[in-house]
Design a protein around this motif. Structure first.
Motif, PDB file in Angstrom:
ATOM      1  N   SER A   1      44.884  39.132  36.320  1.00  0.00           N
ATOM      2  CA  SER A   1      45.780  38.375  37.523  1.00  0.00           C
ATOM      3  C   SER A   1      45.779  36.707  37.173  1.00  0.00           C
ATOM      4  O   SER A   1      44.676  36.289  36.527  1.00  0.00           O
ATOM      5  CB  SER A   1      45.151  38.617  38.784  1.00  0.00           C
ATOM      6  OG  SER A   1      45.743  37.910  39.742  1.00  0.00           O
ATOM      7  N   SER A   2      46.648  36.163  37.694  1.00  0.00           N
ATOM      8  CA  SER A   2      46.802  34.600  37.597  1.00  0.00           C
ATOM      9  C   SER A   2      46.166  33.969  38.689  1.00  0.00           C
ATOM     10  O   SER A   2      46.011  32.732  38.804  1.00  0.00           O
ATOM     11  CB  SER A   2      48.314  34.228  37.095  1.00  0.00           C
ATOM     12  OG  SER A   2      48.969  34.430  38.293  1.00  0.00           O
ATOM     13  N   ARG A   3      45.740  34.686  39.740  1.00  0.00           N
ATOM     14  CA  ARG A   3      45.493  34.287  41.083  1.00  0.00           C
ATOM     15  C   ARG A   3      43.737  34.280  41.429  1.00  0.00           C
ATOM     16  O   ARG A   3      43.250  33.744  42.293  1.00  0.00           O
ATOM     17  CB  ARG A   3      46.012  34.964  42.305  1.00  0.00           C
ATOM     18  CG  ARG A   3      47.224  35.019  42.387  1.00  0.00           C
ATOM     19  CD  ARG A   3      48.131  35.500  43.627  1.00  0.00           C
ATOM     20  NE  ARG A   3      47.718  36.917  43.535  1.00  0.00           N
ATOM     21  CZ  ARG A   3      47.159  37.667  44.494  1.00  0.00           C
ATOM     22  NH1 ARG A   3      46.289  37.120  45.404  1.00  0.00           N
ATOM     23  NH2 ARG A   3      47.175  38.855  44.374  1.00  0.00           N
ATOM     24  N   TYR A   4      43.133  34.783  40.058  1.00  0.00           N
ATOM     25  CA  TYR A   4      41.820  35.014  40.286  1.00  0.00           C
ATOM     26  C   TYR A   4      40.992  34.129  39.035  1.00  0.00           C
ATOM     27  O   TYR A   4      41.481  34.165  38.188  1.00  0.00           O
ATOM     28  CB  TYR A   4      41.220  36.150  40.480  1.00  0.00           C
ATOM     29  CG  TYR A   4      41.640  37.023  41.833  1.00  0.00           C
ATOM     30  CD1 TYR A   4      41.095  37.049  42.808  1.00  0.00           C
ATOM     31  CD2 TYR A   4      42.928  37.671  41.573  1.00  0.00           C
ATOM     32  CE1 TYR A   4      41.692  37.525  43.994  1.00  0.00           C
ATOM     33  CE2 TYR A   4      43.660  38.274  42.568  1.00  0.00           C
ATOM     34  CZ  TYR A   4      42.700  38.346  43.819  1.00  0.00           C
ATOM     35  OH  TYR A   4      43.422  39.061  45.026  1.00  0.00           O
ATOM     36  N   PHE A   5      39.714  33.705  39.546  1.00  0.00           N
ATOM     37  CA  PHE A   5      39.031  32.819  38.437  1.00  0.00           C
ATOM     38  C   PHE A   5      37.570  33.350  38.593  1.00  0.00           C
ATOM     39  O   PHE A   5      36.965  33.688  39.739  1.00  0.00           O
ATOM     40  CB  PHE A   5      39.269  31.392  38.678  1.00  0.00           C
ATOM     41  CG  PHE A   5      40.516  30.958  38.365  1.00  0.00           C
ATOM     42  CD1 PHE A   5      41.029  30.466  37.410  1.00  0.00           C
ATOM     43  CD2 PHE A   5      41.329  30.981  39.515  1.00  0.00           C
ATOM     44  CE1 PHE A   5      42.446  30.152  37.184  1.00  0.00           C
ATOM     45  CE2 PHE A   5      42.727  30.576  39.422  1.00  0.00           C
ATOM     46  CZ  PHE A   5      43.362  30.076  38.361  1.00  0.00           C
TER      47      PHE A   5
ATOM     48  N   ARG B   1      37.990  41.352  34.767  1.00  0.00           N
ATOM     49  CA  ARG B   1      39.073  41.838  35.636  1.00  0.00           C
ATOM     50  C   ARG B   1      38.944  41.569  36.834  1.00  0.00           C
ATOM     51  O   ARG B   1      37.771  42.068  37.385  1.00  0.00           O
ATOM     52  CB  ARG B   1      39.214  43.490  35.220  1.00  0.00           C
ATOM     53  CG  ARG B   1      39.948  43.564  33.743  1.00  0.00           C
ATOM     54  CD  ARG B   1      39.646  45.206  33.293  1.00  0.00           C
ATOM     55  NE  ARG B   1      40.766  45.583  34.090  1.00  0.00           N
ATOM     56  CZ  ARG B   1      40.677  46.468  35.164  1.00  0.00           C
ATOM     57  NH1 ARG B   1      39.500  46.832  35.642  1.00  0.00           N
ATOM     58  NH2 ARG B   1      41.963  47.126  35.508  1.00  0.00           N
ATOM     59  N   ALA B   2      39.685  41.144  37.644  1.00  0.00           N
ATOM     60  CA  ALA B   2      39.716  40.926  39.149  1.00  0.00           C
ATOM     61  C   ALA B   2      39.489  42.358  39.708  1.00  0.00           C
ATOM     62  O   ALA B   2      39.015  42.521  40.976  1.00  0.00           O
ATOM     63  CB  ALA B   2      40.588  40.037  39.544  1.00  0.00           C
ATOM     64  N   ALA B   3      40.125  43.307  39.277  1.00  0.00           N
ATOM     65  CA  ALA B   3      39.991  44.754  39.785  1.00  0.00           C
ATOM     66  C   ALA B   3      38.955  45.192  40.104  1.00  0.00           C
ATOM     67  O   ALA B   3      38.737  46.102  40.774  1.00  0.00           O
ATOM     68  CB  ALA B   3      41.095  45.472  38.954  1.00  0.00           C
ATOM     69  N   ASP B   4      37.991  44.662  39.204  1.00  0.00           N
ATOM     70  CA  ASP B   4      36.617  45.433  39.398  1.00  0.00           C
ATOM     71  C   ASP B   4      35.666  44.810  40.611  1.00  0.00           C
ATOM     72  O   ASP B   4      34.715  45.137  41.069  1.00  0.00           O
ATOM     73  CB  ASP B   4      35.734  45.122  38.157  1.00  0.00           C
ATOM     74  CG  ASP B   4      36.087  45.645  37.040  1.00  0.00           C
ATOM     75  OD1 ASP B   4      36.850  46.805  37.248  1.00  0.00           O
ATOM     76  OD2 ASP B   4      36.011  45.283  35.733  1.00  0.00           O
ATOM     77  N   TRP B   5      36.429  43.602  41.409  1.00  0.00           N
ATOM     78  CA  TRP B   5      35.703  43.239  42.411  1.00  0.00           C
ATOM     79  C   TRP B   5      36.527  44.084  43.713  1.00  0.00           C
ATOM     80  O   TRP B   5      37.308  44.590  43.717  1.00  0.00           O
ATOM     81  CB  TRP B   5      36.084  41.831  42.816  1.00  0.00           C
ATOM     82  CG  TRP B   5      35.968  40.969  41.267  1.00  0.00           C
ATOM     83  CD1 TRP B   5      35.053  41.191  40.121  1.00  0.00           C
ATOM     84  CD2 TRP B   5      36.374  39.435  40.949  1.00  0.00           C
ATOM     85  NE1 TRP B   5      34.968  40.163  39.331  1.00  0.00           N
ATOM     86  CE2 TRP B   5      35.713  39.196  39.730  1.00  0.00           C
ATOM     87  CE3 TRP B   5      37.160  38.612  41.653  1.00  0.00           C
ATOM     88  CZ2 TRP B   5      36.121  37.953  39.017  1.00  0.00           C
ATOM     89  CZ3 TRP B   5      37.798  37.666  40.968  1.00  0.00           C
ATOM     90  CH2 TRP B   5      37.201  37.332  39.680  1.00  0.00           C
ATOM     91  N   LYS B   6      35.820  43.678  45.082  1.00  0.00           N
ATOM     92  CA  LYS B   6      36.069  44.024  46.149  1.00  0.00           C
ATOM     93  C   LYS B   6      37.216  43.070  46.684  1.00  0.00           C
ATOM     94  O   LYS B   6      36.948  42.379  47.535  1.00  0.00           O
ATOM     95  CB  LYS B   6      34.968  44.439  46.966  1.00  0.00           C
ATOM     96  CG  LYS B   6      34.036  45.521  46.494  1.00  0.00           C
ATOM     97  CD  LYS B   6      32.818  45.683  47.350  1.00  0.00           C
ATOM     98  CE  LYS B   6      32.139  46.634  46.943  1.00  0.00           C
ATOM     99  NZ  LYS B   6      30.525  47.043  47.997  1.00  0.00           N
ATOM    100  N   LEU B   7      38.473  43.140  46.272  1.00  0.00           N
ATOM    101  CA  LEU B   7      39.409  42.270  46.526  1.00  0.00           C
ATOM    102  C   LEU B   7      39.773  42.293  48.079  1.00  0.00           C
ATOM    103  O   LEU B   7      40.120  41.214  48.703  1.00  0.00           O
ATOM    104  CB  LEU B   7      40.495  42.131  45.755  1.00  0.00           C
ATOM    105  CG  LEU B   7      40.547  42.254  44.058  1.00  0.00           C
ATOM    106  CD1 LEU B   7      41.783  42.209  43.483  1.00  0.00           C
ATOM    107  CD2 LEU B   7      39.724  40.748  43.970  1.00  0.00           C
TER     108      LEU B   7
ATOM    109  N   THR C   1      39.563  32.260  33.413  1.00  0.00           N
ATOM    110  CA  THR C   1      40.551  33.158  34.179  1.00  0.00           C
ATOM    111  C   THR C   1      40.140  34.524  33.926  1.00  0.00           C
ATOM    112  O   THR C   1      39.270  34.934  32.990  1.00  0.00           O
ATOM    113  CB  THR C   1      41.840  32.805  33.392  1.00  0.00           C
ATOM    114  OG1 THR C   1      41.754  32.808  31.958  1.00  0.00           O
ATOM    115  CG2 THR C   1      42.266  31.491  33.643  1.00  0.00           C
ATOM    116  N   VAL C   2      40.918  35.420  34.322  1.00  0.00           N
ATOM    117  CA  VAL C   2      40.687  36.739  34.258  1.00  0.00           C
ATOM    118  C   VAL C   2      41.868  37.401  33.662  1.00  0.00           C
ATOM    119  O   VAL C   2      42.710  36.530  33.529  1.00  0.00           O
ATOM    120  CB  VAL C   2      40.435  37.633  35.665  1.00  0.00           C
ATOM    121  CG1 VAL C   2      39.270  36.912  36.416  1.00  0.00           C
ATOM    122  CG2 VAL C   2      41.482  37.377  36.648  1.00  0.00           C
TER     123      VAL C   2
END
Length: 252
Positions: A90-94, A34-40, A86-87
């Motif tokens: 989201s479709s914008r993060y890999f 999940r990209a939400a686990d990163w510091k976006l 892919t995550v």
């Protein structure tokens, strides 16, 4: 001497002027990324991305925007695969597995500010490996022996063909012949027939007797072809000649 990989031409598949790089936490074994686990909101690095191909291998290169110096690269041998993932949210993060010249690898997160950029990145990798698959199929077909039977369309020695060009397909409609070999014309309209030619003289003005029949007609043909003398009685001649009946009808 250059190796095969170094001698092959490097094609550029995709260029994006800005991409963000994130350090990602170690992944759990059975958990979706999940990209939400990163510091976006706080990327660790921002630069340019170029996707190139050398032979069958694609390379995702992260470079400095101004100098073009290589920051990291990820060789991709298949897609989808472990190198580019892919995550789930989201479709914008890999997730990208980068690798250095010594073979050491690490996983980082990359993301685009625009969905159009992430779409182009995804399509560039898909199209490249679609081409790789087609090339592999072509090579297999070239190496596989052709076991299908081939048609021999050549002419054998002495063999010829006949071409029917411009010939009419209509059937030859010949006129019917009588059993005795005499050609008879079809009757005219109204059922009136002209008398056939006869070698002996016939009295056309003599009325035939009422007992004329088909049998008399056949007998008359036999007598006309024989060498016997004609009867002297004109009444007998008219009664045995069926054609006289047709003459009497035509005179009415």
């Amino acid at each position: 001497m250059a190796t095969d990989g170094q001698s092959e031409y490097e094609a550029v598949l995709c260029v994006k002027p800005e991409v963000n790089v994130y350090r990602i936490p170690p992944r759990a074994s059975n958990r979706a990324i999940r990209a939400a686990d990163w510091k976006l909101d706080a990327p660790d690095w921002t630069g340019r991305m170029r996707v190139t191909a050398r032979g069958k291998v694609a390379y995702v290169k992260l470079e400095d925007k101004i100098s073009g110096e290589l920051f990291a690269q990820a060789p991709v041998v298949e897609y989808p695969g472990i190198t580019v993932e892919t995550v789930s949210d989201s479709s914008r993060y890999f997730v990208l597995r980068i690798q250095d010249d010594n073979g050491r690898s690490a996983f980082i997160g990359i993301g685009f500010g625009d969905r159009g950029d992430s779409f182009d990145f995804n399509v560039a990798l898909q199209d490249h490996f679609k081409w790789v698959k087609q090339e592999d199929e072509f090579k297999k077909q070239e190496q596989a022996p052709d076991t299908t039977p081939k048609l021999d369309l050549g002419f054998k020695e002495g063999q010829t063909i006949t071409l029917n060009i411009g010939q009419s397909k209509k059937k030859d409609r010949s006129r019917p012949q009588s059993s005795g070999g005499f050609g008879l014309l079809p009757p005219p309209p109204g059922g009136k027939l002209a008398p056939p030619p006869s070698s002996r003289s016939t009295n056309h003005n003599t009325q035939p007797s009422a007992g004329g029949s088909d049998t008399g007609f056949l007998l008359d043909l036999d007598t006309s072809n024989s060498n016997s003398a004609a009867p002297s009685d004109p009444t007998t001649t008219a009664s045995s000649d069926l054609w006289g009946d047709f003459d009497s009808v035509s005179t009415k």
